[in-house]
Design a protein around this motif. Structure first.
Motif, PDB file in Angstrom:
ATOM      1  N   PHE A 110       0.786  -1.050   0.020  1.00 19.15           N
ATOM      2  CA  PHE A 110       0.056  -0.113  -0.108  1.00 19.15           C
ATOM      3  C   PHE A 110       0.904   1.225   0.152  1.00 19.15           C
ATOM      4  CE2 PHE A 110      -3.769  -2.535   0.800  1.00 19.15           C
ATOM      5  CZ  PHE A 110      -4.700  -1.601   0.430  1.00 19.15           C
ATOM      6  N   ALA A 111       2.018   1.309   0.699  1.00 17.59           N
ATOM      7  CA  ALA A 111       2.858   2.308   0.827  1.00 17.59           C
ATOM      8  C   ALA A 111       3.508   2.554  -0.356  1.00 17.59           C
ATOM      9  CB  ALA A 111       3.975   2.223   1.945  1.00 17.59           C
ATOM     10  N   LEU A 112       3.819   1.656  -1.138  1.00 13.61           N
ATOM     11  CA  LEU A 112       4.612   1.893  -2.411  1.00 13.61           C
ATOM     12  C   LEU A 112       3.560   2.340  -3.532  1.00 13.61           C
ATOM     13  CD1 LEU A 112       7.052  -1.537  -2.489  1.00 13.61           C
ATOM     14  CD2 LEU A 112       7.577   1.106  -2.236  1.00 13.61           C
ATOM     15  N   TYR A 113       2.405   1.390  -3.425  1.00 15.09           N
ATOM     16  CA  TYR A 113       1.300   2.012  -4.269  1.00 15.09           C
ATOM     17  C   TYR A 113       0.732   3.565  -4.249  1.00 15.09           C
ATOM     18  CZ  TYR A 113      -3.255   2.677  -6.238  1.00 15.09           C
ATOM     19  OH  TYR A 113      -4.440   3.220  -7.077  1.00 15.09           O
ATOM     20  N   ALA A 114       0.714   3.849  -3.003  1.00 15.90           N
ATOM     21  CA  ALA A 114       0.121   5.215  -2.656  1.00 15.90           C
ATOM     22  C   ALA A 114       1.426   6.254  -3.184  1.00 15.90           C
ATOM     23  CB  ALA A 114       0.127   5.524  -1.309  1.00 15.90           C
ATOM     24  N   LEU A 115       2.565   6.058  -3.046  1.00 16.91           N
ATOM     25  CA  LEU A 115       3.739   6.777  -3.500  1.00 16.91           C
ATOM     26  C   LEU A 115       4.149   6.974  -4.915  1.00 16.91           C
ATOM     27  CD1 LEU A 115       5.895   8.606  -2.370  1.00 16.91           C
ATOM     28  CD2 LEU A 115       7.468   6.521  -2.058  1.00 16.91           C
ATOM     29  N   PHE A 116       3.707   5.824  -5.457  1.00 14.65           N
ATOM     30  CA  PHE A 116       3.981   5.664  -7.022  1.00 14.65           C
ATOM     31  C   PHE A 116       2.772   6.434  -7.541  1.00 14.65           C
ATOM     32  CE2 PHE A 116       2.643   3.279 -11.096  1.00 14.65           C
ATOM     33  CZ  PHE A 116       3.957   3.848 -11.784  1.00 14.65           C
ATOM     34  N   ASN A 117       1.543   6.317  -7.098  1.00 12.42           N
ATOM     35  CA  ASN A 117       0.535   7.155  -7.456  1.00 12.42           C
ATOM     36  C   ASN A 117       0.476   8.509  -7.481  1.00 12.42           C
ATOM     37  OD1 ASN A 117      -2.397   7.412  -8.664  1.00 12.42           O
ATOM     38  ND2 ASN A 117      -2.963   7.356  -6.512  1.00 12.42           N
ATOM     39  N   ALA A 118       1.082   9.046  -6.372  1.00 14.04           N
ATOM     40  CA  ALA A 118       1.325  10.377  -5.712  1.00 14.04           C
ATOM     41  C   ALA A 118       2.501  10.916  -6.889  1.00 14.04           C
ATOM     42  CB  ALA A 118       1.829  10.264  -4.419  1.00 14.04           C
ATOM     43  N   ILE A 119       3.392  10.218  -7.093  1.00 12.01           N
ATOM     44  CA  ILE A 119       4.694  10.592  -7.956  1.00 12.01           C
ATOM     45  C   ILE A 119       4.032  10.896  -9.678  1.00 12.01           C
ATOM     46  CG2 ILE A 119       6.649  10.084  -9.253  1.00 12.01           C
ATOM     47  CD1 ILE A 119       7.465   8.457  -6.607  1.00 12.01           C
ATOM     48  N   ILE A 120       3.225   9.717  -9.836  1.00 12.36           N
ATOM     49  CA  ILE A 120       2.403  10.008 -11.260  1.00 12.36           C
ATOM     50  C   ILE A 120       1.659  11.045 -11.409  1.00 12.36           C
ATOM     51  CG2 ILE A 120       0.872   8.792 -12.996  1.00 12.36           C
ATOM     52  CD1 ILE A 120       3.548   7.500 -12.842  1.00 12.36           C
ATOM     53  N   ARG A 121       0.706  11.548 -10.291  1.00 15.81           N
ATOM     54  CA  ARG A 121      -0.210  12.554 -10.333  1.00 15.81           C
ATOM     55  C   ARG A 121       0.885  13.972 -10.153  1.00 15.81           C
ATOM     56  NH1 ARG A 121      -4.414  11.937  -5.909  1.00 15.81           N
ATOM     57  NH2 ARG A 121      -5.197  13.905  -7.185  1.00 15.81           N
ATOM     58  N   MET A 122       2.061  13.894  -9.634  1.00 17.39           N
ATOM     59  CA  MET A 122       2.763  15.018  -9.684  1.00 17.39           C
ATOM     60  C   MET A 122       3.399  15.353 -11.039  1.00 17.39           C
ATOM     61  SD  MET A 122       4.625  14.530  -6.045  1.00 17.39           S
ATOM     62  CE  MET A 122       5.737  16.123  -6.167  1.00 17.39           C
ATOM     63  N   ILE A 123       3.770  14.272 -11.422  1.00 13.87           N
ATOM     64  CA  ILE A 123       4.175  14.465 -12.950  1.00 13.87           C
ATOM     65  C   ILE A 123       3.268  15.114 -13.876  1.00 13.87           C
ATOM     66  CG2 ILE A 123       5.222  13.136 -15.034  1.00 13.87           C
ATOM     67  CD1 ILE A 123       6.242  11.277 -13.024  1.00 13.87           C
ATOM     68  N   ARG A 124       2.012  14.570 -13.844  1.00  7.21           N
ATOM     69  CA  ARG A 124       1.007  15.272 -14.479  1.00  7.21           C
ATOM     70  C   ARG A 124       0.340  16.786 -13.896  1.00  7.21           C
ATOM     71  NH1 ARG A 124      -3.031   9.908 -14.093  1.00  7.21           N
ATOM     72  NH2 ARG A 124      -2.013   8.491 -15.330  1.00  7.21           N
ATOM     73  N   LYS A 125       1.186  17.079 -13.277  1.00  4.33           N
ATOM     74  CA  LYS A 125       0.915  18.488 -12.634  1.00  4.33           C
ATOM     75  C   LYS A 125      -0.590  18.671 -12.019  1.00  4.33           C
ATOM     76  CE  LYS A 125       4.539  20.184 -14.445  1.00  4.33           C
ATOM     77  NZ  LYS A 125       5.685  20.315 -13.706  1.00  4.33           N
ATOM     78  N   GLU A 126      -1.099  17.699 -11.308  1.00 10.85           N
ATOM     79  CA  GLU A 126      -2.548  17.719 -10.668  1.00 10.85           C
ATOM     80  C   GLU A 126      -2.238  18.739  -9.227  1.00 10.85           C
ATOM     81  OE1 GLU A 126      -4.524  14.128  -9.984  1.00 10.85           O
ATOM     82  OE2 GLU A 126      -3.741  13.297 -12.191  1.00 10.85           O
ATOM     83  N   ASP A 127      -3.298  18.960  -8.643  1.00  8.45           N
ATOM     84  CA  ASP A 127      -3.394  19.831  -7.397  1.00  8.45           C
ATOM     85  C   ASP A 127      -2.775  18.945  -6.299  1.00  8.45           C
ATOM     86  OD1 ASP A 127      -4.269  21.771  -5.843  1.00  8.45           O
ATOM     87  OD2 ASP A 127      -5.729  20.411  -5.086  1.00  8.45           O
ATOM     88  N   SER A 128      -1.585  19.674  -5.635  1.00  7.49           N
ATOM     89  CA  SER A 128      -0.675  19.223  -4.865  1.00  7.49           C
ATOM     90  C   SER A 128      -1.483  18.734  -3.563  1.00  7.49           C
ATOM     91  CB  SER A 128       0.500  19.893  -4.521  1.00  7.49           C
ATOM     92  OG  SER A 128       0.158  21.210  -3.795  1.00  7.49           O
ATOM     93  N   ASP A 129      -2.472  19.442  -3.154  1.00  7.69           N
ATOM     94  CA  ASP A 129      -3.429  19.362  -1.776  1.00  7.69           C
ATOM     95  C   ASP A 129      -4.343  18.204  -2.120  1.00  7.69           C
ATOM     96  OD1 ASP A 129      -2.468  21.517  -0.574  1.00  7.69           O
ATOM     97  OD2 ASP A 129      -4.032  22.739  -1.135  1.00  7.69           O
TER      98      ASP A 129
ATOM     99  N   GLN B 267      -4.550   9.028   2.688  1.00  6.23           N
ATOM    100  CA  GLN B 267      -5.908   8.243   2.564  1.00  6.23           C
ATOM    101  C   GLN B 267      -5.335   6.785   2.199  1.00  6.23           C
ATOM    102  OE1 GLN B 267      -9.026   8.655   3.514  1.00  6.23           O
ATOM    103  NE2 GLN B 267      -8.785  10.612   4.201  1.00  6.23           N
ATOM    104  N   SER B 268      -4.509   6.622   1.008  1.00  6.67           N
ATOM    105  CA  SER B 268      -4.246   5.140   0.653  1.00  6.67           C
ATOM    106  C   SER B 268      -3.232   4.608   1.780  1.00  6.67           C
ATOM    107  CB  SER B 268      -3.518   5.471  -0.563  1.00  6.67           C
ATOM    108  OG  SER B 268      -4.521   5.749  -1.563  1.00  6.67           O
TER     109      SER B 268
END
Length: 116
Positions: free
Chosen positions: A27-46, A54-55
Motif C-alpha cells: 500500500f505504501a509503494l502504491y500510494a507513493l507511486f500514484n502520488a509521483i504519477i499525479r505530480m508528474i501530471r501537474k495535478e493539484d498538490s493538496d 488516505q491510501s
C-alpha cells in the motif's frame, strides 16, 4: 497433540505476520507511486497529498489487523504464559489505539458517529 499444534500455529502466525508487513509495504509503494504519477501530471498538490495519506492510512490499518491476528495466534497457541498474555494485551491496546487514531484522522470523525 501439542507437538503438532504449536509448530502449525507458529507457521500460521508467521505467514499472517508476513501478510501484514507485505500489505503495509505494498500500500505504501502504491500510494507513493500514484502520488509521483499525479505530480508528474501537474495535478493539484493538496489533493495528491490527501489521497496519499488516505491510501497509506488504509494500508496501515489493514496491515495492523493482520499483525494483531498474528500476535494473538502466536500467544495463544505457541507461548501461553501470563507474561506473554500481558505483552499481547499491551500490543493489542497500542495497535487498537493506532487503528482508532488513523481512522479518525482519515475520516475526520469517530467510528461510532453517524454518517452525517
Amino acid at each position: 497433540m501439542n507437538d503438532l499444534i504449536a509448530p502449525t500455529a507458529l507457521w500460521c502466525a508467521t505467514i499472517i505476520e508476513a501478510i501484514g508487513i507485505g500489505t503495509i509495504t505494498l500500500f505504501a509503494l502504491y500510494a507513493l507511486f500514484n502520488a509521483i504519477i499525479r505530480m508528474i501530471r501537474k495535478e493539484d498538490s493538496d489533493s495528491i497529498f490527501q489521497e496519499l495519506r488516505q491510501s497509506l492510512g488504509r494500508g496501515i490499518l489493514l496491515g495492523l489487523e493482520f499483525l494483531i491476528a498474528s500476535d494473538i495466534i502466536y500467544t495463544v497457541a505457541v507461548e501461553l504464559t501470563f507474561e506473554t498474555i500481558g505483552v499481547l494485551g499491551i500490543v493489542v491496546l497500542i495497535r487498537t489505539f493506532l487503528s482508532l487514531t488513523l481512522e479518525v484522522e482519515m475520516s475526520g470523525k469517530w467510528p461510532w458517529q453517524n454518517n452525517q
